[in-house]
Design an enzyme around this catalytic site. Structure first.
Site, PDB file in Angstrom:
ATOM      1  N   GLY A 106       0.821  -1.207   0.000  1.00 14.51           N
ATOM      2  CA  GLY A 106       0.000   0.000   0.000  1.00 14.51           C
ATOM      3  C   GLY A 106       0.853   1.255   0.000  1.00 14.51           C
ATOM      4  N   THR A 107       1.966   1.204   0.716  1.00 15.68           N
ATOM      5  CA  THR A 107       2.868   2.357   0.787  1.00 15.68           C
ATOM      6  C   THR A 107       3.383   2.717  -0.605  1.00 15.68           C
ATOM      7  OG1 THR A 107       3.553   1.791   3.033  1.00 15.68           O
ATOM      8  CG2 THR A 107       5.085   3.142   1.746  1.00 15.68           C
ATOM      9  N   ASN A 119      -7.213   4.541   9.596  1.00 13.33           N
ATOM     10  CA  ASN A 119      -6.689   3.320  10.206  1.00 13.33           C
ATOM     11  C   ASN A 119      -6.761   3.315  11.726  1.00 13.33           C
ATOM     12  OD1 ASN A 119      -4.753   5.396   9.419  1.00 13.33           O
ATOM     13  ND2 ASN A 119      -3.216   4.185  10.477  1.00 13.33           N
ATOM     14  N   GLN A 132      -7.604   0.564   4.231  1.00 13.83           N
ATOM     15  CA  GLN A 132      -8.431   0.053   5.333  1.00 13.83           C
ATOM     16  C   GLN A 132      -9.898  -0.112   4.939  1.00 13.83           C
ATOM     17  OE1 GLN A 132      -7.370  -1.020   8.313  1.00 13.83           O
ATOM     18  NE2 GLN A 132      -5.274  -0.252   8.306  1.00 13.83           N
ATOM     19  N   SER A 192      -3.919  -2.897  -0.263  1.00 10.53           N
ATOM     20  CA  SER A 192      -2.805  -3.692   0.256  1.00 10.53           C
ATOM     21  C   SER A 192      -3.277  -5.097   0.593  1.00 10.53           C
ATOM     22  CB  SER A 192      -2.259  -2.990   1.507  1.00 10.53           C
ATOM     23  OG  SER A 192      -1.306  -3.800   2.144  1.00 10.53           O
ATOM     24  N   HIS A 209      -1.975  -7.401   2.785  1.00  9.06           N
ATOM     25  CA  HIS A 209      -1.891  -7.992   4.127  1.00  9.06           C
ATOM     26  C   HIS A 209      -2.979  -7.521   5.086  1.00  9.06           C
ATOM     27  CE1 HIS A 209       0.304  -4.843   6.628  1.00  9.06           C
ATOM     28  NE2 HIS A 209       0.499  -4.356   5.418  1.00  9.06           N
ATOM     29  N   THR A 244      10.337  -7.161 -11.377  1.00  9.24           N
ATOM     30  CA  THR A 244       9.707  -8.453 -11.695  1.00  9.24           C
ATOM     31  C   THR A 244       8.553  -8.724 -10.740  1.00  9.24           C
ATOM     32  OG1 THR A 244      11.847  -9.218 -12.478  1.00  9.24           O
ATOM     33  CG2 THR A 244      10.177 -10.910 -12.067  1.00  9.24           C
ATOM     34  N   CYS A 281       2.303   1.650  12.830  1.00 11.30           N
ATOM     35  CA  CYS A 281       3.401   2.398  12.217  1.00 11.30           C
ATOM     36  C   CYS A 281       3.881   3.543  13.094  1.00 11.30           C
ATOM     37  CB  CYS A 281       2.965   2.950  10.862  1.00 11.30           C
ATOM     38  SG  CYS A 281       2.442   1.655   9.763  1.00 11.30           S
TER      39      CYS A 281
HETATM   40  N1  PLP Z   1      -2.605   3.145   4.303  1.00 11.06           N
HETATM   41  C1  PLP Z   1      -3.236   2.791   5.432  1.00 11.06           C
HETATM   42  C2  PLP Z   1      -4.501   3.484   5.798  1.00 11.06           C
HETATM   43  C3  PLP Z   1      -2.721   1.778   6.238  1.00 11.06           C
HETATM   44  O1  PLP Z   1      -3.358   1.451   7.349  1.00 11.06           O
HETATM   45  C4  PLP Z   1      -1.515   1.150   5.847  1.00 11.06           C
HETATM   46  C5  PLP Z   1      -0.890   0.112   6.692  1.00 11.06           C
HETATM   47  O2  PLP Z   1      -1.026   0.102   7.900  1.00 11.06           O
HETATM   48  C6  PLP Z   1      -0.910   1.546   4.648  1.00 11.06           C
HETATM   49  C7  PLP Z   1      -1.481   2.547   3.900  1.00 11.06           C
HETATM   50  C8  PLP Z   1       0.375   0.939   4.178  1.00 11.06           C
HETATM   51  O3  PLP Z   1       0.169  -0.338   3.636  1.00 11.06           O
HETATM   52  P1  PLP Z   1       1.404  -1.341   3.534  1.00 11.06           P
HETATM   53  O4  PLP Z   1       1.670  -1.843   4.915  1.00 11.06           O
HETATM   54  O5  PLP Z   1       0.931  -2.423   2.608  1.00 11.06           O
HETATM   55  O6  PLP Z   1       2.551  -0.601   2.982  1.00 11.06           O
END
Ligand code: PLP
Length: 379
Positions: free
Chosen positions: A69-70, A149, A179, A199, A201, A237, A323
């Protein structure tokens, strides 16, 4: 074990794990290779793309695989801003975005963009009017998160995109859907959203896989380059096993979204009613929040202390977001809450495996923790 930290990450679903291992075993050809093994891998990716695109309400060609997601947020935000550099000079985001949105926004300051941050109010809601007021004729990108989140605020991102485009049709509207995806019923079809991140996970696929929706015709300058995979949006890849696993997770979720939501809501409502009856507990999540992300504070007890106390009950929760480890809640700080409330905040995030027993274990642990930790305080 009572795992109540599903917003941080979810366990990999056994069926997803099976798909991942089978795919890794059977499809090791590089999807860019021209031979048969390469083409077979390419087919696996195409099928996964179709599954996820359908669930998000977009065309296959509008969905790009990324590492997380990042990465999706970075590509969408930096990419859209750089593509608008000729005429734009500012970017806008809400004050409770995940760092993977706020930091690329800040990074853009190095390229001459001014960052305007629109804060949430003390109830944890960002006013759409405030966002619109921040947008002007030179706004390159506006980012609005779908579900916060930490406290679960849900924003009507389709309406936000519509109004933002009314104000400035050239502003790219980015939505962090990490989320929200597969948790609340939603599709990008028929909306004015330009980009949407997700994302794996958070939905029972492994960590290290994500995807990005880019509306057809939406212009971005991808911030990094390489072999040109994913049509140059995300070179590197492809992680075929995880891509197939994420698609499996999506197909397991797609007919189950409402059922999972209703279960989370019932448990959240029960937990909220019980916690509200305790002295020294304050609820931080707004009304109408996502039931998956629930936040409260125990006044006078530090959240880290309570968090470790709850481990004795085999209950796993979070203080703020995973985080923000040790830094204090970003969202509650943006809301302007008191230090005591921020220091005592706990996030309970539910998932598809959460049961009433999990919530009862949490409630027992919180009550006992409050009595015991408060007693320690008096000594
Ligand atoms: N955006 C939100 C709202 C999240 O809660 C998170 C992860 O906690 C992310 C982005 C980042 O996702 P990833 O852990 O896959 O990089």
């Amino acid at each position: 074990m009572h795992y109540l930290d599903n917003a941080a990450t979810t366990p990999v679903d056994p069926e997803v794990l099976c798909t991942v291992t089978e795919t890794l075993k059977n499809y090791y050809g590089n999807p860019s290779s021209l031979h048969r093994l390469g083409m077979q891998s390419e087919d696996v990716i195409a099928e996964a793309r179709g599954t996820i695109a359908q669930s998000l309400g977009c065309a296959e060609k509008e969905l790009y695989f990324t590492a997380c997601g990042t990465e999706s947020n970075n590509i969408a935000i930096i990419g859209a801003a750089l593509a608008r550099k000729g005429w734009a000079d500012n970017v806008v985001c809400t004050g409770y975005e995940h760092p993977s949105v706020e930091m690329p926004m800040r990074f853009l300051e190095n390229f001459g963009f001014t960052l305007k941050i629109v804060k949430p109010d003390k109830n944890g809601v960002v006013s759409l009017e405030d966002i619109l007021n921040a947008i002007d004729s030179k706004t390159a990108v506006a980012a609005v998160m779908q579900v916060n989140n930490e406290i679960g605020t849900i924003t009507d991102v389709a309406e936000a995109a519509r109004r933002i485009k009314e104000k400035n049709n050239r502003t790219a509207v980015h939505v962090d859907g990490v989320q929200g995806f597969m948790k609340i019923p939603f599709g990008v079809n028929g909306t004015k959203i330009d980009s949407y991140s997700l994302s794996g996970h958070k939905i029972y696929a492994p960590k290290g896989i994500g995807a990005l929706y880019l509306r057809s015709g939406h212009n971005i300058k991808p911030p990094f380059t390489g072999g040109g995979q994913e049509k140059g949006v995300r070179s590197g890849t492809e992680n075929i096993g995880y891509i197939a696993g994420m698609a499996k997770a999506v197909s397991l979720a797609k007919d189950d979204i409402q059922k999972r939501f209703d279960n989370a809501k019932e448990l959240r409502d029960y937990m909220k009613a019980e916690l509200s009856s305790l002295n020294d507990v304050v609820i931080n999540s707004p009304e109408n929040a996502s039931p998956y992300n629930f936040n409260f504070s125990v006044l006078g007890v530090r959240s880290e202390t309570l968090l470790h106390y709850l481990e004795r009950y085999d209950v796993y929760v979070s203080s703020g977001s995973a985080c923000s480890k040790g830094l204090g809640s970003h969202t509650l700080t943006a809301m302007g809450l008191s230090r005591e409330r921020i220091d005592g905040s706990v996030r309970v995030s539910m998932g598809k495996y959460t049961t009433r027993e999990d919530i009862d274990a949490l409630l027992e642990g919180v009550s006992s923790g409050m009595a015991s930790l408060a007693k320690n305080k008096r000594r």
